[in-house]
Design an enzyme around this catalytic site. Structure first.
Site, PDB file in Angstrom:
ATOM      1  N   CYS A 162       0.883  -1.280  -0.072  1.00  0.00           N
ATOM      2  CA  CYS A 162      -0.089  -0.127  -0.033  1.00  0.00           C
ATOM      3  C   CYS A 162       0.902   1.451  -0.132  1.00  0.00           C
ATOM      4  O   CYS A 162       0.846   1.913  -1.109  1.00  0.00           O
ATOM      5  CB  CYS A 162      -0.933   0.107   1.257  1.00  0.00           C
ATOM      6  SG  CYS A 162      -2.159  -1.367   1.092  1.00  0.00           S
TER       7      CYS A 162
HETATM    8  N1  LIG Z   1      -2.732  -6.008   1.683  1.00  0.00           N
HETATM    9  C1  LIG Z   1      -3.285  -4.990   2.379  1.00  0.00           C
HETATM   10  O1  LIG Z   1      -2.833  -4.765   3.612  1.00  0.00           O
HETATM   11  C2  LIG Z   1      -4.248  -3.960   1.724  1.00  0.00           C
HETATM   12  C3  LIG Z   1      -4.820  -2.972   2.453  1.00  0.00           C
HETATM   13  C4  LIG Z   1      -5.838  -2.384   1.943  1.00  0.00           C
HETATM   14  C5  LIG Z   1      -5.928  -2.170   0.606  1.00  0.00           C
HETATM   15  N2  LIG Z   1      -5.271  -3.107  -0.496  1.00  0.00           N
HETATM   16  C6  LIG Z   1      -5.581  -3.283  -1.617  1.00  0.00           C
HETATM   17  O2  LIG Z   1      -6.335  -4.378  -1.974  1.00  0.00           O
HETATM   18  C7  LIG Z   1      -6.030  -4.782  -3.199  1.00  0.00           C
HETATM   19  C8  LIG Z   1      -5.804  -6.363  -3.075  1.00  0.00           C
HETATM   20  O3  LIG Z   1      -4.516  -6.520  -2.148  1.00  0.00           O
HETATM   21  P1  LIG Z   1      -4.058  -7.789  -1.663  1.00  0.00           P
HETATM   22  O4  LIG Z   1      -2.955  -7.539  -0.645  1.00  0.00           O
HETATM   23  O5  LIG Z   1      -5.335  -8.723  -1.213  1.00  0.00           O
HETATM   24  O6  LIG Z   1      -3.473  -8.659  -2.908  1.00  0.00           O
HETATM   25  P2  LIG Z   1      -2.923 -10.202  -3.039  1.00  0.00           P
HETATM   26  O7  LIG Z   1      -1.959 -10.205  -3.719  1.00  0.00           O
HETATM   27  O8  LIG Z   1      -2.545 -10.726  -1.491  1.00  0.00           O
HETATM   28  O9  LIG Z   1      -4.291 -10.915  -3.312  1.00  0.00           O
HETATM   29  C9  LIG Z   1      -4.845 -10.834  -4.619  1.00  0.00           C
HETATM   30  C10 LIG Z   1      -5.180 -12.113  -5.089  1.00  0.00           C
HETATM   31  O10 LIG Z   1      -5.758 -11.799  -6.451  1.00  0.00           O
HETATM   32  C11 LIG Z   1      -5.469 -12.990  -7.420  1.00  0.00           C
HETATM   33  N3  LIG Z   1      -5.889 -12.533  -8.807  1.00  0.00           N
HETATM   34  C12 LIG Z   1      -5.207 -11.582  -9.356  1.00  0.00           C
HETATM   35  N4  LIG Z   1      -5.669 -11.577 -10.734  1.00  0.00           N
HETATM   36  C13 LIG Z   1      -6.856 -12.090 -10.727  1.00  0.00           C
HETATM   37  C14 LIG Z   1      -8.065 -12.266 -11.533  1.00  0.00           C
HETATM   38  N5  LIG Z   1      -7.995 -11.587 -12.724  1.00  0.00           N
HETATM   39  N6  LIG Z   1      -9.147 -13.190 -11.043  1.00  0.00           N
HETATM   40  C15 LIG Z   1      -9.027 -13.695 -10.023  1.00  0.00           C
HETATM   41  N7  LIG Z   1      -8.082 -13.515  -9.154  1.00  0.00           N
HETATM   42  C16 LIG Z   1      -7.132 -12.823  -9.407  1.00  0.00           C
HETATM   43  C17 LIG Z   1      -4.211 -13.371  -7.001  1.00  0.00           C
HETATM   44  O11 LIG Z   1      -4.095 -14.843  -7.521  1.00  0.00           O
HETATM   45  C18 LIG Z   1      -4.403 -13.031  -5.407  1.00  0.00           C
HETATM   46  O12 LIG Z   1      -4.725 -14.405  -4.565  1.00  0.00           O
HETATM   47  C19 LIG Z   1      -5.019  -3.983  -3.817  1.00  0.00           C
HETATM   48  O13 LIG Z   1      -5.508  -2.893  -4.616  1.00  0.00           O
HETATM   49  C20 LIG Z   1      -4.123  -3.346  -2.469  1.00  0.00           C
HETATM   50  O14 LIG Z   1      -3.673  -2.258  -2.797  1.00  0.00           O
HETATM   51  C21 LIG Z   1      -4.340  -4.201   0.261  1.00  0.00           C
END
Ligand SMILES: NC(=O)c1ccc[n+]([C@@H]2O[C@H](COP(=O)([O-])OP(=O)(O)OC[C@H]3O[C@@H](n4cnc5c(N)ncnc54)[C@H](O)[C@@H]3O)[C@@H](O)[C@H]2O)c1
Length: 430
Positions: A270
């Site tokens: 983030c």
């Molecule tokens: N990790 C955090 O602390 C956090 C906090 C707030 C917001 N975010 C935001 O949330 C979003 C997700 O982050 P995250 O940390 O959960 O990511 P992550 O990488 O942990 O998880 C994303 C998942 O999406 C899957 N994926 C990718 N493309 C796909 C598709 N086309 N169809 C289906 N699945 C698909 C991946 O295999 C993965 O399991 C991002 O925009 C991030 O900026 C993250």
């Protein structure tokens, strides 16, 4: 509205796209509240693990996941066809940066194309991935409307930023207020009704763009304040002042001050990334986001500074970096999590190697490390000091025995003030 009735009776079925740090906790929370949830992910491995009831995210307890898998309220799949059967689809896919620091929306676009193939009347689509203002109505909406259905009348569309703070014992999905903005009032209403089923406080705003900007304000606020305090740390070192003591005293002010702490650099999915989504979008309107760039420069230089401090520590023992053995404590990007994305520890280790040091590490959350030129296994804490010249505390996991680190190592560079109160000539604080 049929959907509202279904939400209130918990008959609405939920589909979550992307079962990562954001999607999985959300899916499990709704499943535990009695909704039927299906998680769609492109990773066979994750899907298999989750269906076996095994959680890979510390914030989702094994028992919670196993319970909802067993009760049939949650299942994971790699089959996008299931999304046609659900009433609500939550998009939680990654939003990284390209090498040029421009937004990489390819995952969002791919998820939206998947939905377009199955979209039907009455569904509610919510984007949760962090992104720049305009993504929902400029990118997601037109792509979904290529199906022939219209957002706001045939289906509902909203943006709701995720604020999850991995590893935070006090705040998780159900008690972190949720901001929601729809493309029209009906979309906002549907999304508010949905989240209100499991989240204590839901905050509606007037548009998807406001909701998108809220998240970027929050994360830019953190990046800029961390940049400020990192600069203050560098300045204090030059002026022979203890920046940690200064912050501790400043935070006794009961108003108008909020403590931020210096550290080895930004990490995670983030804070190092999101502000660039905003500066990129601002540039499209001819606006230069100067604070973002400046904070990025200061924060991005911290790993190099840490390595300079290691060199200074080794120098005090008549040692050069070249040929020294340096042991890193903590390589996850923050305390008590297993996420290594963008972790400054990776840069610090690469930089030390480049200067000729031999590096090793201990991190109970990351047993194996394969990244760039790094191919290492975590060393047991009790064996870590053997033959080492210096320890660097990069991430202050609560399980580390800090007393033992002080006793066993000849030199310690502490980037987190984990050894607060410790006074020793062999200790070098940031
Ligand atoms: N990790 C955090 O602390 C956090 C906090 C707030 C917001 N975010 C935001 O949330 C979003 C997700 O982050 P995250 O940390 O959960 O990511 P992550 O990488 O942990 O998880 C994303 C998942 O999406 C899957 N994926 C990718 N493309 C796909 C598709 N086309 N169809 C289906 N699945 C698909 C991946 O295999 C993965 O399991 C991002 O925009 C991030 O900026 C993250």
């Amino acid at each position: 509205m049929d959907l509202l009735k279904k939400i209130q009776s918990k008959d609405a079925r939920l589909g979550v796209i992307g079962l990562g740090y954001v999607g999985l906790p959300l899916a499990v929370e709704f499943a535990r509240a009695g909704f039927h949830v299906v998680g769609y992910d492109i990773s066979d491995e994750k899907v298999a693990e989750l269906n076996a009831g095994r959680s890979y995210i510390p914030d989702v307890p094994q028992a919670h996941l196993a319970d909802v898998v067993k009760s049939g309220h949650f299942r994971a799949t790699t089959d996008p066809g299931v999304l046609g059967d659900v009433d609500i689809i939550d998009i939680c896919v990654p939003t990284p940066l390209r090498k040029t620091r421009d937004p990489d929306l390819s995952y969002v676009v791919q998820a939206v194309e998947t939905i377009r193939g199955v979209l039907r009347k009455g569904q509610l689509i919510i984007l949760e991935s962090t992104t720049y203002p305009g993504t929902t109505d400029e990118v997601v909406q037109p792509a979904l409307e290529e199906s022939g259905l219209k957002a706001g009348c045939d289906f509902y569309l909203a943006f709701s930023p995720e604020r999850v703070d991995p590893g935070n014992p006090n705040f998780n999905t159900h008690n972190i207020p949720k901001v929601v903005g729809g493309v029209n009032p009906q979309s906002t209403e549907a999304a508010v009704a949905f989240y209100s089923q499991v989240i204590e406080t839901v905050v509606p705003v007037s548009s998807t763009r406001v909701a998108e900007m809220v998240k970027l304000l929050e994360n830019t606020f953190r990046a800029v304040n961390i940049g400020l305090v990192n600069e203050l740390a560098l300045m204090s070192h030059r002026m022979n002042l203890d920046v940690w003591e200064v912050i501790d005293a400043a935070k006794t002010k009961p108003f108008g001050f909020m403590p931020f702490y210096p550290g080895p650099g930004l990490g995670g999915h983030c804070i190092p990334i999101d502000p660039y989504y905003l500066s990129w979008k601002a540039r499209q309107s001819g606006f230069e986001a100067r604070f973002i760039e400046l904070a990025g420069n200061v924060n991005g230089a911290m790993p190099e500074y840490v390595v300079d401090r290691v060199a200074e520590a080794l120098n005090s023992n008549q040692r050069a970096v070249n040929g020294s053995r340096v042991h890193i404590f903590g390589i996850a990007y923050k305390r008590d999590v297993n996420d290594m994305r963008e972790s400054p520890a990776l840069d610090i280790m690469e930089l030390l190697k480049r200067r000729g040091a031999e590096v090793s590490y201990t991190d109970p959350f990351v047993p194996e490390l394969r990244h760039g030129t790094l191919n290492l296994s975590s060393i047991a804490e009790a064996d870590a000091a053997k033959g080492k010249d210096c320890a660097v505390i990069v991430t202050d996991h609560s399980s580390f025995d800090y007393r033992a680190i002080v006793e066993r190592f000849a030199l310690i560079v502490d980037t987190r003030n984990a050894l607060k109160g410790e006074k020793s000539p062999k200790l070098f604080r940031l």
